[in-house]
Motif scaffolding. Sequence first.
Motif, PDB file in Angstrom:
ATOM      1  N   GLU A   1       0.817  -1.208   0.000  1.00  0.00           N
ATOM      2  CA  GLU A   1       0.000   0.000   0.000  1.00  0.00           C
ATOM      3  C   GLU A   1       0.852   1.261   0.000  1.00  0.00           C
ATOM      4  O   GLU A   1       0.606   2.178  -0.764  1.00  0.00           O
ATOM      5  CB  GLU A   1      -0.925   0.013   1.228  1.00  0.00           C
ATOM      6  CG  GLU A   1      -2.286  -0.604   1.012  1.00  0.00           C
ATOM      7  CD  GLU A   1      -2.950  -0.183  -0.280  1.00  0.00           C
ATOM      8  OE1 GLU A   1      -3.277   1.003  -0.398  1.00  0.00           O
ATOM      9  OE2 GLU A   1      -3.142  -1.037  -1.158  1.00  0.00           O
ATOM     10  N   GLY A   2       1.866   1.309   0.874  1.00  0.00           N
ATOM     11  CA  GLY A   2       2.602   2.558   0.991  1.00  0.00           C
ATOM     12  C   GLY A   2       3.823   2.661   0.106  1.00  0.00           C
ATOM     13  O   GLY A   2       4.485   3.672   0.076  1.00  0.00           O
ATOM     14  N   VAL A   3       4.145   1.582  -0.602  1.00  0.00           N
ATOM     15  CA  VAL A   3       5.400   1.572  -1.353  1.00  0.00           C
ATOM     16  C   VAL A   3       5.249   2.370  -2.641  1.00  0.00           C
ATOM     17  O   VAL A   3       4.347   2.134  -3.423  1.00  0.00           O
ATOM     18  CB  VAL A   3       5.809   0.120  -1.678  1.00  0.00           C
ATOM     19  CG1 VAL A   3       7.086   0.101  -2.478  1.00  0.00           C
ATOM     20  CG2 VAL A   3       5.976  -0.650  -0.390  1.00  0.00           C
ATOM     21  N   PRO A   4       6.121   3.342  -2.846  1.00  0.00           N
ATOM     22  CA  PRO A   4       5.928   4.232  -3.997  1.00  0.00           C
ATOM     23  C   PRO A   4       6.429   3.685  -5.330  1.00  0.00           C
ATOM     24  O   PRO A   4       6.160   4.281  -6.355  1.00  0.00           O
ATOM     25  CB  PRO A   4       6.726   5.468  -3.597  1.00  0.00           C
ATOM     26  CG  PRO A   4       7.792   4.957  -2.703  1.00  0.00           C
ATOM     27  CD  PRO A   4       7.236   3.769  -2.003  1.00  0.00           C
ATOM     28  N   PHE A   5       7.180   2.591  -5.316  1.00  0.00           N
ATOM     29  CA  PHE A   5       7.778   2.136  -6.581  1.00  0.00           C
ATOM     30  C   PHE A   5       7.006   0.966  -7.178  1.00  0.00           C
ATOM     31  O   PHE A   5       6.372   0.207  -6.456  1.00  0.00           O
ATOM     32  CB  PHE A   5       9.212   1.665  -6.348  1.00  0.00           C
ATOM     33  CG  PHE A   5      10.084   2.685  -5.713  1.00  0.00           C
ATOM     34  CD1 PHE A   5      10.399   3.854  -6.395  1.00  0.00           C
ATOM     35  CD2 PHE A   5      10.585   2.485  -4.444  1.00  0.00           C
ATOM     36  CE1 PHE A   5      11.202   4.794  -5.802  1.00  0.00           C
ATOM     37  CE2 PHE A   5      11.391   3.429  -3.850  1.00  0.00           C
ATOM     38  CZ  PHE A   5      11.698   4.586  -4.533  1.00  0.00           C
ATOM     39  N   PRO A   6       7.136   0.780  -8.486  1.00  0.00           N
ATOM     40  CA  PRO A   6       6.646  -0.475  -9.073  1.00  0.00           C
ATOM     41  C   PRO A   6       7.485  -1.643  -8.553  1.00  0.00           C
ATOM     42  O   PRO A   6       8.617  -1.443  -8.094  1.00  0.00           O
ATOM     43  CB  PRO A   6       6.874  -0.299 -10.572  1.00  0.00           C
ATOM     44  CG  PRO A   6       7.160   1.130 -10.779  1.00  0.00           C
ATOM     45  CD  PRO A   6       7.637   1.699  -9.487  1.00  0.00           C
TER      46      PRO A   6
ATOM     47  N   ASN B   1      -1.040  -2.197  -6.099  1.00  0.00           N
ATOM     48  CA  ASN B   1      -1.784  -1.079  -5.504  1.00  0.00           C
ATOM     49  C   ASN B   1      -2.544  -0.257  -6.528  1.00  0.00           C
ATOM     50  O   ASN B   1      -2.990   0.833  -6.260  1.00  0.00           O
ATOM     51  CB  ASN B   1      -0.901  -0.201  -4.606  1.00  0.00           C
ATOM     52  CG  ASN B   1       0.521  -0.162  -5.081  1.00  0.00           C
ATOM     53  OD1 ASN B   1       0.806  -0.528  -6.224  1.00  0.00           O
ATOM     54  ND2 ASN B   1       1.419   0.277  -4.255  1.00  0.00           N
ATOM     55  N   GLU B   2      -2.685  -0.831  -7.729  1.00  0.00           N
ATOM     56  CA  GLU B   2      -3.607  -0.218  -8.679  1.00  0.00           C
ATOM     57  C   GLU B   2      -4.865  -1.068  -8.810  1.00  0.00           C
ATOM     58  O   GLU B   2      -5.708  -0.809  -9.641  1.00  0.00           O
ATOM     59  CB  GLU B   2      -2.956  -0.100 -10.057  1.00  0.00           C
ATOM     60  CG  GLU B   2      -1.823   0.890 -10.115  1.00  0.00           C
ATOM     61  CD  GLU B   2      -0.962   0.679 -11.334  1.00  0.00           C
ATOM     62  OE1 GLU B   2      -1.342  -0.125 -12.208  1.00  0.00           O
ATOM     63  OE2 GLU B   2       0.097   1.301 -11.404  1.00  0.00           O
ATOM     64  N   LEU B   3      -4.910  -2.127  -8.028  1.00  0.00           N
ATOM     65  CA  LEU B   3      -6.028  -3.059  -8.179  1.00  0.00           C
ATOM     66  C   LEU B   3      -6.963  -3.000  -6.978  1.00  0.00           C
ATOM     67  O   LEU B   3      -6.528  -2.820  -5.855  1.00  0.00           O
ATOM     68  CB  LEU B   3      -5.508  -4.497  -8.295  1.00  0.00           C
ATOM     69  CG  LEU B   3      -4.715  -4.839  -9.540  1.00  0.00           C
ATOM     70  CD1 LEU B   3      -4.263  -6.272  -9.454  1.00  0.00           C
ATOM     71  CD2 LEU B   3      -5.566  -4.631 -10.766  1.00  0.00           C
TER      72      LEU B   3
END
Lengths: 365, 519, 401
Positions: free
Chosen positions: B348-353, C29-31
């Motif tokens: 949830e909080g991780v900003p990277f792909p 986290n786009e799903l």
Amino acid sequence: MRKEVIGPFQLFAMIVLFELGTAVVVPIGLESGHAVWISILVALPGGILLFMLYTYLYRQFPDLVISGYTRKILGKWIGWPLSLLYLPVLTYNGGRNLREAGDLLISSSYDRTPIFIINSIMIIAVMYILYQGIEVFSRTSEIYFWLIVIMGMISNFVVIIAGLVQFKNLFPVHPGEWIEVYKSAYPNIWIFPYGELVCFTAVLPHFKTKNKIGRTGAGAITLSALMLSFTHAIEMSVLGPDIYSRTTFPMFTMITLVNVANFLQRLDALVILTLIIGVFFKMSIYCYAAVSITADLFHVKEPRKLVIPVCSVVLYSSFVSAENYPVHMNDGKVFLENILPFLCAVIPVLLFVVHLVRRRFGWYR
Amino acid sequence: MPKQQSQSNPGEISSSSQESPPIFTDLEDTLKQIHERLGNSPDLNVRKYETLNHENHVAVMYINGLVDKELVDEYVTHALSFEEIREEAPSAADLFIFAKEKALSIGKEKVVEDQNSVLEALLSGDTIILFDKLDKGISVTTSGGEGRSVTEATTQVNIRGPKDSFTESLGTNIALVRKRIKNPNLWIETLTMGSVTKTDVSIAHIHGLAKEETLQQIRKKLADIHVDSILESGYIEQLIEENNYSPFPTLYNTERPDSVAGNLLEGRIAIFVDGTPFVLILPATFFMFFHTVEDYYQRYDITSVIRVLRFICLLVSLFGPAIFVAALNFHQEMIPTPLLINFASQREGVPFPVVIEVLLLEVTFEIIREAGIRMPSQIGQTVSIIGGLVLGQAAVQAGIVSPAMVIVVSLTGISSFATPAFNMALSIRILRFVITFVAAYIGLYGIAIVGLILVAHLCSLRSMGVPYMSPVAPFAPGDQKDIFLRAPLHFMKTRRRLLKNDKAPGATVQNSQGSRHEK
Amino acid sequence: MKSRLALLLAVCISCSLVLSGCWNSRELNELAIVSGIGIDSLDGKPGYRVTFQIINPSSSSQTMGSTSNQPPIVIVSATDRTIFGALRKASRRATRQLFFAHTQLVIIGESLARTGVTSIFDIFERSHELRLNSAVLVSKDTDAASVLKLLTTLETLPSMGLLKKMQNTSQVWGENRRVTVFEVINGITGASDFTINGVQIVGDVVEGQKKSSLEQSDPMVGSLMSGLGVFKEGQLIGWLNGPESRGTQWMLNKLNETNVNVDSPDTEEDIAVNIFYSKTRVKVELQDGKPVFHVHIAEEGIINETGGFVDLSKEKELEALEQGIEQKTADEVRQAFEAAQKMKTDIFNLGNELKRIHPDQWEKVKQDWSSAFAEGELDLRVEAFIRSTGMRLKPYIPAKK
């Protein structure tokens, strides 16, 4: 350059992978309903007989691919154009296999990826392996033979322990259905997948132990028939004839149903891998056959140079041949019923008869 | 680039082809010239003697540190001060004969007749005796000097089995192997390679076991090497490899004498290079890199389990991050629901792909590893603790990476250390990045295709004519007992099919890497 | 030269492949992971109101990272003529793309069930994301959306909770069983009809959506598995409850484990027998144009509780008990059968069985199978065995004098 040779087990592995190829993942022999697994076994003797025909011709001309001995037997003027016929068929069929793989991959998990990308990635791998030569190819197939066997065992085992198998979907076979069993076995299953072994006429000249060819071939065909029959029986018994006949990818549908103890589930990867491996080897052999027949017909000294053009043609034909999957399937039906039998059975039988006659009467110079 | 080096500074000592100045009858002249040619190097030791009859002058010279001082003192200098010299050797010629035949009672002695051979002998640790009024001298093998003693292996550590390892001295190394194979059929050929360094290189094989064609091939390949320096066996490895564009090593190296002995007994060939403890073994197959010599000392069942574990580790270290990326980015349906929710909440909080996250951690891991290797061992541990524990923990808490990712990356990192051969582990590590990229690009399909290409590539490799993937592809049923599993020793009675010397009478004698010798 | 060209070509191809992007790649986290789907009818109008229960990962997992006080699920719904249309329309209200591969539960509202469910399952077959083994429930007396909105205790995810409830009760009580989309489709296409589990809400629906409702030991609202919905040609026509519903499972050979209360010599139904094995064999044939169903049930049980004195060490007593079990079982099965006959609905797969074994006979009754079934005759045989009496033989309760 040293002549490339392949051994009996390598040929065995190649035949099994080729036979399983797409046949293990797509529904086959729909006419026979729930008795498809019997049809596969019923078509087996015919398949072996056909292979024996190819090996007979190979024994007579151990160094020649099919186009080579066609010209020897029928003479240059009939033989050359007749063998030229193989090229479009082989490339088209290779392209069909590629298309099937692409379509199944797209419908099962890559719904947003263009088919061109999926197919070209596959064809790049095929180009690489064919460029390395038939020997490397045969060694690779040895390794993947084991992989396929292990994966097949795992997926069937998992399906069985998940309690999905209902054998009552397979029995009983009523007398009326036996006729349908035969009808779908001959010629359909007989030609696909058994008749497609005609590709191996291009591989056989590299086979070094001539006296083992019969046993190896028959063994490999039998094993693959048993595996095919077993897998399709399991698929049928899990899905039931209705869903089996409507699904495009029965093996995938089957594996999605698996749920053992809420932990062993979603084993789709296994099936997708099986599909990729099977199609890869089947298509590579098609491409290889096309390459070596082209090389033979046009006297190309270095067949490697043909790999890229032939594979490009296969790639091209894979996505221009049909605009969608249903059209593709319908084309396949026509192709399977009208064109393939001619090349897989009629021409070899013709060659066999003419060869016997010519030899009997000493008409060879 | 050793070859280019030889062009940039031609001549100098590599002048064996040039006209060599003779040894002058005047001792002083010769000494002066030799001093000059060595650039007045201070490590050249010259001691001049007058024989007891005061008629002859003799010079003994050697290079400090290259010779065994005791040998020189005890035998060479001592020999020249024998009483008998007075009666028996009135002239220089007599003295020469006397010294050569009677006085010098050590090792080999050789007659040297020009300055080049004097220099060559000096530089390889011989002691030279020159006589006034005579145009030749004697060179005595006294090489020795400071060297590391035989110590425990550092790169291939084992629990059970001999603890000794090779040193930098060629003689010691060969002796260590000979001690294990007391058989006259252990044949060793020595040649000198490197036009500047003049490194001794020895090819060892067991006559009758090794394939003659392979030997010929190696001899030819070694003869074709023209470089001016061979500082380590790695030079030879890279120069005789058949597949330069492959990430996989096709020659095996080891610093363990028992491993060399075992491989020699399997019919392989070893190349010793002076100055390095790493001995090359060839032909090598892929599976060799996953076996250790200890496998044969432990019981077969334990070894088999451990080997299976190693191959699992291989798969994990190759495909681990790739499969993780593919599953998280492409095939979310394959992860069981509770686990997926778990991952999702971590991310949830991780900003990277995911890919960037993997690469970030992988690269960090590689940095820690590389830094740890070059550090002194005490600091190395600190680095790995700071790097591994502190960085990992902090990165997770800062929300830069997800905890699951740390687990995956460290697991793959540790798995890659389970491959016994370091060079193989390195290639796998590099391939892992490639596969991860492909997985991020097209998911499982890409992994499968790269896997296919990888296997095809492995199948296309050969090491000295032996297929790299043998005996799995080409499949040799009889050889399977020593690949993924290890059969009990009493089942291992046949030799490897592709390594077998078909012509030799002893070819069918049982001899695995184990210790059994049966006739 | 040639090789350089090939290299150039390879570089071009790989560039074009790489640069064109990662089509199917989606970050977690786009799903929005959908755990349950509810489908309701729009009163009278064609089309569906589709409700999605979306997992809120940060508050439904116990791991490190951001945990919030939001409820573990979010409900989003949309209406459209087709289900797929609705799920695409739902994007207007959802911040993330809906992701269906983990949908475990499909709930059909009762009103929709009454009008027919035949057409709603096609998307489950056709889509590669939706799974065929998701469980199906029919919400009894309420709409599907309200069931999905309920928060549950013990399980953080309500869908998972419902699913477990269903599995749990079918495991040990046997009135329900896990009916999957796959089975429903087979039921629709097959010769027989089918049943789907019912789920009911007890308590106030609005209260159940609040997290506060979970903050007391006896939650005010809850759901429970309730009966089997009987579907005839895809339409819900009635409910089977209690013994009827268990009899159906018995008939279908889907019973895992259950409890049967048997009469002791003195009192009624005071001996609890745990049936832990039951096997049903069914044969169907036509006799004089009328179907006859030969059903043979073999079951095994353990005595778990006695309310009065029974001398369990005596063979005779046990035999009497076994007969009691047989009697009870036969009663329940008959009740179920009669209920089905009354509704003229073959929910026992009997038509399929006849079609499979005697396709020629099937041809004769195919046209009007429902009425043929209703006139069919049940030839029921039950065999029960008591395998154990637990840790004691005789109970401590003294025999009545």
